[in-house]
Structure formats: structure tokens, C-alpha cells
Scaffold this motif. Structure first.
Motif, PDB file in Angstrom:
ATOM      1  N   LEU A 159      -0.879  12.236 -23.044  1.00  0.00           N
ATOM      2  CA  LEU A 159      -1.258  13.058 -24.170  1.00  0.00           C
ATOM      3  C   LEU A 159      -2.818  13.298 -24.698  1.00  0.00           C
ATOM      4  N   SER A 160      -3.230  14.495 -25.450  1.00  0.00           N
ATOM      5  CA  SER A 160      -4.534  14.590 -25.679  1.00  0.00           C
ATOM      6  C   SER A 160      -4.740  13.290 -26.885  1.00  0.00           C
ATOM      7  N   LYS A 163      -5.913  13.409 -29.651  1.00  0.00           N
ATOM      8  CA  LYS A 163      -5.516  13.408 -31.220  1.00  0.00           C
ATOM      9  C   LYS A 163      -4.128  13.096 -31.067  1.00  0.00           C
ATOM     10  N   GLU A 164      -3.497  13.733 -30.268  1.00  0.00           N
ATOM     11  CA  GLU A 164      -1.901  13.709 -30.312  1.00  0.00           C
ATOM     12  C   GLU A 164      -1.592  12.273 -30.149  1.00  0.00           C
ATOM     13  N   GLU A 206     -11.588  17.579 -31.290  1.00  0.00           N
ATOM     14  CA  GLU A 206     -10.059  17.984 -31.119  1.00  0.00           C
ATOM     15  C   GLU A 206      -9.880  18.364 -32.633  1.00  0.00           C
ATOM     16  N   LEU A 207      -8.781  19.287 -32.599  1.00  0.00           N
ATOM     17  CA  LEU A 207      -8.277  19.517 -33.865  1.00  0.00           C
ATOM     18  C   LEU A 207      -7.862  18.679 -34.680  1.00  0.00           C
ATOM     19  N   GLY A 208      -8.208  18.450 -35.789  1.00  0.00           N
ATOM     20  CA  GLY A 208      -7.904  17.417 -36.693  1.00  0.00           C
ATOM     21  C   GLY A 208      -6.856  17.713 -37.866  1.00  0.00           C
ATOM     22  N   TYR A 255      -5.416  20.725 -27.991  1.00  0.00           N
ATOM     23  CA  TYR A 255      -5.035  19.615 -27.129  1.00  0.00           C
ATOM     24  C   TYR A 255      -5.025  19.947 -25.880  1.00  0.00           C
ATOM     25  N   ARG A 285       3.013  19.208 -33.387  1.00  0.00           N
ATOM     26  CA  ARG A 285       3.441  17.743 -33.547  1.00  0.00           C
ATOM     27  C   ARG A 285       2.914  17.208 -32.096  1.00  0.00           C
ATOM     28  N   PRO A 286       2.599  15.651 -32.453  1.00  0.00           N
ATOM     29  CA  PRO A 286       2.445  15.020 -31.062  1.00  0.00           C
ATOM     30  C   PRO A 286       3.548  15.123 -30.184  1.00  0.00           C
ATOM     31  N   GLY A 287       3.051  15.507 -28.986  1.00  0.00           N
ATOM     32  CA  GLY A 287       4.318  15.676 -27.810  1.00  0.00           C
ATOM     33  C   GLY A 287       4.853  17.108 -27.840  1.00  0.00           C
ATOM     34  N   ARG A 288       4.865  17.873 -28.853  1.00  0.00           N
ATOM     35  CA  ARG A 288       5.598  19.343 -28.971  1.00  0.00           C
ATOM     36  C   ARG A 288       4.553  20.297 -29.857  1.00  0.00           C
ATOM     37  N   LEU A 289       4.247  21.078 -28.882  1.00  0.00           N
ATOM     38  CA  LEU A 289       3.305  22.033 -29.527  1.00  0.00           C
ATOM     39  C   LEU A 289       4.149  23.620 -29.450  1.00  0.00           C
ATOM     40  N   ARG A 329       4.806  23.961 -25.653  1.00  0.00           N
ATOM     41  CA  ARG A 329       4.500  23.011 -24.602  1.00  0.00           C
ATOM     42  C   ARG A 329       5.080  21.452 -24.968  1.00  0.00           C
ATOM     43  N   ALA A 360       5.559  17.443 -24.451  1.00  0.00           N
ATOM     44  CA  ALA A 360       5.119  16.610 -23.586  1.00  0.00           C
ATOM     45  C   ALA A 360       6.438  15.514 -23.302  1.00  0.00           C
ATOM     46  N   ARG A 361       5.998  14.844 -22.535  1.00  0.00           N
ATOM     47  CA  ARG A 361       7.179  13.317 -22.151  1.00  0.00           C
ATOM     48  C   ARG A 361       8.346  14.130 -21.672  1.00  0.00           C
ATOM     49  N   ALA A 389       3.382  16.559 -12.633  1.00  0.00           N
ATOM     50  CA  ALA A 389       2.271  15.736 -12.587  1.00  0.00           C
ATOM     51  C   ALA A 389       1.706  15.574 -14.063  1.00  0.00           C
ATOM     52  N   ASP A 433       3.743  15.584 -16.766  1.00  0.00           N
ATOM     53  CA  ASP A 433       5.018  15.333 -17.550  1.00  0.00           C
ATOM     54  C   ASP A 433       4.993  16.175 -18.437  1.00  0.00           C
ATOM     55  N   LYS A 434       5.131  17.381 -18.354  1.00  0.00           N
ATOM     56  CA  LYS A 434       5.092  18.357 -19.302  1.00  0.00           C
ATOM     57  C   LYS A 434       6.411  19.456 -19.047  1.00  0.00           C
TER      58      LYS A 434
END
Lengths: 126, 292
Positions: free
Chosen positions: A93-94, A96-97, B10-12, B152, B170-174, B190, B192-193, B265, B267-268
Motif C-alpha cells: 500500500l502507499s 498514506k493508505e 501524498e493526498l491527505g 496513491y 479508502r485504504p486498500g480500495r480506491l 483499484r 489492494a490485498r 506482483a 497484489d492488486k
């Protein structure tokens, strides 16, 4: 008399070290997942309520795979920043994530008093 | 709006819509860039008044007295100044910031862009260089008919006719929902995991499992074909959907088509799906996504 807690800076938060609560028993299940077993808080109004609705003395919290791996990394030496880097690396993950996900998770653990944080004072602070 | 920022910013935070909104980038310790935009209806706007109100809001919000100083517009590259009214400024409190306020005559958008510098970066020349580099890459409206969306480490280009609605980052899901009209919309995602998702359901079943997460419509029927996308296992699918509840009875269904692929590679899982898109639009967006 209520005393307002001082806030900490972002740098202090990232450099703080989380510690597992020694009063909590941590069990590793066959699946590799961790379970926290701890005594319920029976102070205040809860004491009277539980005379009406009795509940078990201990409570359990089963962590998922990711939560268990993160908990394994909390060794009393790694800082929050180190853990963010670990989450970012492990799950690709990045930064920030990883930070958002980890801080939310740690907030949950902190609210349940399963972990605490050692905040290191910066130079110039009393 | 597009610009290039240092890779560790990064985007905050973000909010708003195409008409008015804001976005903040941070470097992990403090906010480094804040950009606010507002759509107007006229080619001319009173930037002096905007600068005055900006200074007033700074003094109200700063913990120590803010000193606002106006700068020459040579802070911005020449090509940036074309077709725009531009004002540059600098302010100092316990941090230093450079600000650029501009109004674009072409897209009629007013923008306030602030770049903040910590105490360790106090050299004015270096600060100016940093701002110049960012402005050199800045574009406040789509160019070339396509818009770059990137956050990200995930980036894609979509036709400029598609406006971003409320993104779900959200973390792991854009998830980027884009809409061209009432009947033409799409989502670029996108996940993740990916491995943890694929442990619950095989790759073949992913499109159906993904569409089960939608609240507004359900899948009546789905056709899918396995194919290779960017060298990875992927699939294209067409789903016949109906709205849930009473609306499903009253309104006709619609056809959703999409493409998804799994990148081991990184994991997405990446997915582009839409309704009412012109031929080739989804394929074109897929081409612009770099996985890994």
C-alpha cells in the motif's frame, strides 16, 4: 477536578512506541490469528448494571489475519512510523493508505485498552 | 486540475466537487500543499479582493501573526501566466508558505494554491524553485481531451467529458465514479490485498462478487470471457442489471460492461466498468492504467 490532556504533535505520534497491555492475555490460535482475553471493566455504573444483567468476567477479541500480523510486530521497540512502513511493505500500500488503516486500527485497540503508547518528549520540551 | 508534486507528498484530505473544492497533500509530518478551487461564470474576477480576503482568513486562523507579502509574478513560468490573472504572495507564521492565486480566462475557474515549508526549509530560493517546478506542470483544466486522475500511486486517464463524482478513497480500495450524463457513467477501481479477496472467491467469480456489493442495482445475468490484460489474468464481462426494490419493477434494466484483471506482483485487482460508454472508451482507460 477535570484536567485537560495535552495534545501531542504529529511527529511525537509517529515516533511513539505502542506497547501491549500486560494485563491482557494474548493467545495464538492454530490458524495463526491472535485472540486477546481481558477482564471486563466493572467500575462505575457498569457494576450495578451487571447485577441486573450478569455478564462473563472476561471478554475476548479475535483479530483478523492482518490485525494479528500487526500485533505480532508490536514489540515495545518499533514506533508507529515503523509499523506504518511495515504495513505499507507487507500489503503493498502507499504510505498514506497504510497510515490511515493502521491508525484507525490502533485507535480501536487503544479504546479497548489493549495497547498503550509511550510518547517520547522532543528536545526543548519539559 | 493536474500538477506534479514530489513523490513523498501524498493526498491527505480532499472534499467538494468540480465546482468548488479543496485538496491537501502532506509529507507524512505536515501539510505541504493545499489547493482550493471555485468555478465562476465570468472571465474577469477581482483577484485583489480575493487576496485581501485570503490575508484576512490567514490572520484569523494562524496561531501567530501572519505576515502576508506580495511577490512578483516571475515566481510562475511564462506559459503558466498565459490567459490567466495571477497574483503571487508569501506568508510567514511559524511556517513559511508561498501562495499563488489565479483566475483562468478559459475555464473560468479561480484557484488558490499554497505550498508550505517547514522550518528546516527556509531558503527562499529553494522554496521559489519548488513552486516554479510545480507550476510548470500545472494545468487547471483538461488538455488534449483527456484528464489524468492519480492518487496513491494509481493513475489513469479518462475522457474530459466524464466528471468525477464523489470518489471513495479508502485504504486498500480506491473507487473513482465518473459520469458523462445521466445515462453514461463508469467506475474505475483499484483493489489492494487482492490475495485475501481471491481466498474468499476464485478469480472467475470476481465480477459477480464485486457487483454484489452495489446497493442500488443487482445483477440479473452476467456473461464473461477470460482474457489476458497487461499480461495478467483478466476478464471482460457484460451484466444485465436491474434496480433493487420497486424501481426494479418500474424501470427497465440496463447493461453494464467492464474489464477487470489481477496483478499478482502488486497484489492488486483493477477494474473499469460502465454503462452507456461509447465504443472503445473502457478499453482506452484500461490502456492508460499501469499496474504493479
Amino acid at each position: 477536578m477535570l484536567r485537560k490532556q495535552g495534545s501531542i504533535s504529529r511527529r511525537q505520534m509517529l515516533e511513539s512506541v505502542p506497547h501491549r497491555n500486560p494485563a491482557v492475555r494474548w493467545e495464538t490460535l492454530d490458524s495463526g490469528r491472535w485472540m486477546a482475553v481481558y477482564r471486563r471493566d466493572r467500575s462505575g455504573p457498569r457494576r450495578w448494571w451487571e447485577k441486573v444483567v450478569p455478564r462473563p468476567e472476561t471478554s475476548q477479541l479475535l483479530l483478523d489475519d492482518i490485525g494479528s500480523k500487526v500485533m505480532r510486530e508490536i514489540d515495545g521497540r518499533k514506533t508507529v512510523k515503523d509499523l506504518i512502513a511495515y504495513v505499507s511493505r507487507e500489503w503493498k500500500l502507499s504510505r498514506k493508505e497504510a497510515e490511515v488503516a493502521l491508525l484507525k486500527y490502533m485507535e480501536m485497540l487503544g479504546r479497548r485498552r489493549l495497547i498503550g503508547f509511550e510518547v517520547r518528549m522532543q528536545e526543548g520540551e519539559g | 486540475m493536474t500538477f506534479e508534486a514530489p513523490p513523498d507528498w501524498e493526498l491527505g484530505a480532499y472534499g467538494g466537487t468540480r465546482e468548488a473544492g479543496y485538496a491537501c497533500l502532506d509529507d507524512g509530518l505536515q501539510m505541504r500543499l493545499r489547493v482550493r478551487w471555485h468555478q465562476t461564470t465570468s472571465k474577469r474576477t477581482d483577484l485583489e479582493d480575493t487576496l485581501r480576503r485570503y490575508g484576512h482568513s490567514l490572520r484569523r486562523s494562524a496561531t501567530s501573526a501572519a505576515v502576508l507579502k506580495r511577490l512578483d509574478t516571475d515566481l510562475a513560468p511564462k506559459h503558466f501566466l498565459q490567459n490567466k490573472d495571477v497574483v503571487c504572495c508569501r506568508w510567514e507564521t511559524d511556517i513559511t508558505a508561498l501562495g499563488v492565486l489565479w483566475h483562468c480566462h478559459e475555464c473560468l475557474r479561480s484557484v488558490v494554491l499554497e505550498m508550505m515549508f517547514p522550518r528546516t526549509e527556509r531558503m527562499a530560493a529553494a522554496q521559489n524553485d519548488c513552486m516554479r517546478r510545480l507550476l510548470a506542470s500545472a494545468a487547471d483544466h483538461p488538455q488534449g481531451g483527456e484528464v489524468l486522475w492519480s492518487v496513491y500511486g494509481f493513475a489513469f486517464r479518462a475522457p474530459a467529458t466524464y466528471n468525477l463524482e464523489r470518489p471513495d478513497l479508502r485504504p486498500g480500495r480506491l473507487e473513482f465514479p465518473l459520469r458523462a450524463s445521466r445515462r453514461a457513467w463508469m467506475k474505475v477501481e483499484r483493489w489492494a490485498r487482492a490475495q485475501s479477496w481471491l481466498e474468499r472467491a476464485a478469480w472467475d467469480a470476481w465480477p459477480r462478487e464485486r457487483l454484489k456489493l452495489e446497493h442500488i442495482y443487482r445483477v440479473a445475468d452476467i456473461d464473461q470471457e477470460q482474457e489476458r490484460i497487461h499480461g495478467h489474468a483478466g476478464c471482460s464481462f457484460k451484466a444485465r442489471c436491474v434496480r433493487k426494490g420497486l424501481m426494479g419493477v418500474l424501470s427497465p434494466g440496463f447493461e453494464l460492461e467492464g474489464v477487470a484483471w489481477h496483478c499478482p506482483a502488486g497484489d492488486k485487482i483493477f477494474a473499469v466498468m460502465g454503462v452507456g460508454a461509447k465504443a472503445g472508451v473502457i478499453e482506452r482507460i484500461v490502456e492508460t492504467i499501469r499496474c504493479g
